[in-house]
Design a protein around this motif. Structure first.
Motif, PDB file in Angstrom:
ATOM      1  N   THR A   5      -2.049   0.256 -11.580  1.00 49.21           N
ATOM      2  CA  THR A   5      -1.036  -0.410 -10.575  1.00 49.21           C
ATOM      3  C   THR A   5      -1.058  -1.748 -10.603  1.00 49.21           C
ATOM      4  N   THR A   7      -2.600  -3.817  -8.925  1.00 52.25           N
ATOM      5  CA  THR A   7      -3.853  -4.513  -9.062  1.00 52.25           C
ATOM      6  C   THR A   7      -4.567  -4.338 -10.354  1.00 52.25           C
ATOM      7  N   GLU A  91       3.230   1.214  -4.378  1.00 57.87           N
ATOM      8  CA  GLU A  91       2.647   1.334  -3.117  1.00 57.87           C
ATOM      9  C   GLU A  91       2.952   0.137  -2.352  1.00 57.87           C
ATOM     10  N   THR A  92       2.962   0.308  -0.745  1.00 57.27           N
ATOM     11  CA  THR A  92       3.155  -0.481  -0.087  1.00 57.27           C
ATOM     12  C   THR A  92       2.192  -1.379   0.545  1.00 57.27           C
ATOM     13  N   LEU A  93       1.906  -2.444   0.983  1.00 58.14           N
ATOM     14  CA  LEU A  93       0.787  -3.141   1.537  1.00 58.14           C
ATOM     15  C   LEU A  93       0.035  -2.523   2.437  1.00 58.14           C
ATOM     16  N   PRO A  94      -1.164  -2.345   2.481  1.00 55.48           N
ATOM     17  CA  PRO A  94      -1.859  -1.735   3.670  1.00 55.48           C
ATOM     18  C   PRO A  94      -1.658  -2.762   5.049  1.00 55.48           C
ATOM     19  N   VAL A  95      -1.614  -1.903   6.281  1.00 53.80           N
ATOM     20  CA  VAL A  95      -1.519  -2.822   7.517  1.00 53.80           C
ATOM     21  C   VAL A  95      -2.983  -3.422   7.667  1.00 53.80           C
ATOM     22  N   LEU A  96      -2.699  -4.864   7.851  1.00 56.65           N
ATOM     23  CA  LEU A  96      -4.148  -5.470   8.002  1.00 56.65           C
ATOM     24  C   LEU A  96      -4.229  -5.957   9.608  1.00 56.65           C
ATOM     25  N   GLU A  98      -5.144  -5.435  12.950  1.00 60.68           N
ATOM     26  CA  GLU A  98      -5.812  -4.666  13.695  1.00 60.68           C
ATOM     27  C   GLU A  98      -5.439  -4.661  15.191  1.00 60.68           C
TER      28      GLU A  98
END
Length: 100
Positions: A5, A7, A91-96, A98
């Motif tokens: 990926t 990363t 991959e999409t960015l994670p939802v940060l 909260e």
């Protein structure tokens, strides 16, 4: 199966400094031709690191082999990592967030 990926590519950028006197260095065209002819790899991504060196990920989706290279602004192209089990992902960015 291991996924290569963005990363992992970013981690490889840090390894660029380690390639200084590596004997696996060639002219850029020679490196690209070698990877294509011997491993069926083509460039999958390209980026610049903090030292303005060009970082390229070559891979073969058919065989799963991959090679990470770094080309310094005034120097040759050097292999800094290679392996197998390459898989192209998006991959999409994670939802940060909260919540508010």
């Amino acid at each position: 199966m291991i996924r290569m990926t963005t990363t992992a590519l970013a981690l490889g950028l840090a390894a660029g400094a380690a390639q200084a006197q590596d004997h696996r260095c060639f002219e850029h065209e020679q490196m690209a031709r070698h990877l294509a002819e011997n491993w069926g790899e083509s460039r999958q991504s390209i980026a610049l690191d903090a030292a303005n060196s060009m970082v390229e990920l070559y891979a073969s989706p058919e065989t799963g082999t991959w090679t990470l290279t770094v080309t310094t602004p005034d120097g040759p192209t050097c292999m800094i990592a290679s392996g197998h089990a390459f898989e192209l992902t998006s991959e999409t960015l994670p939802v940060l967030d909260e919540g508010a």
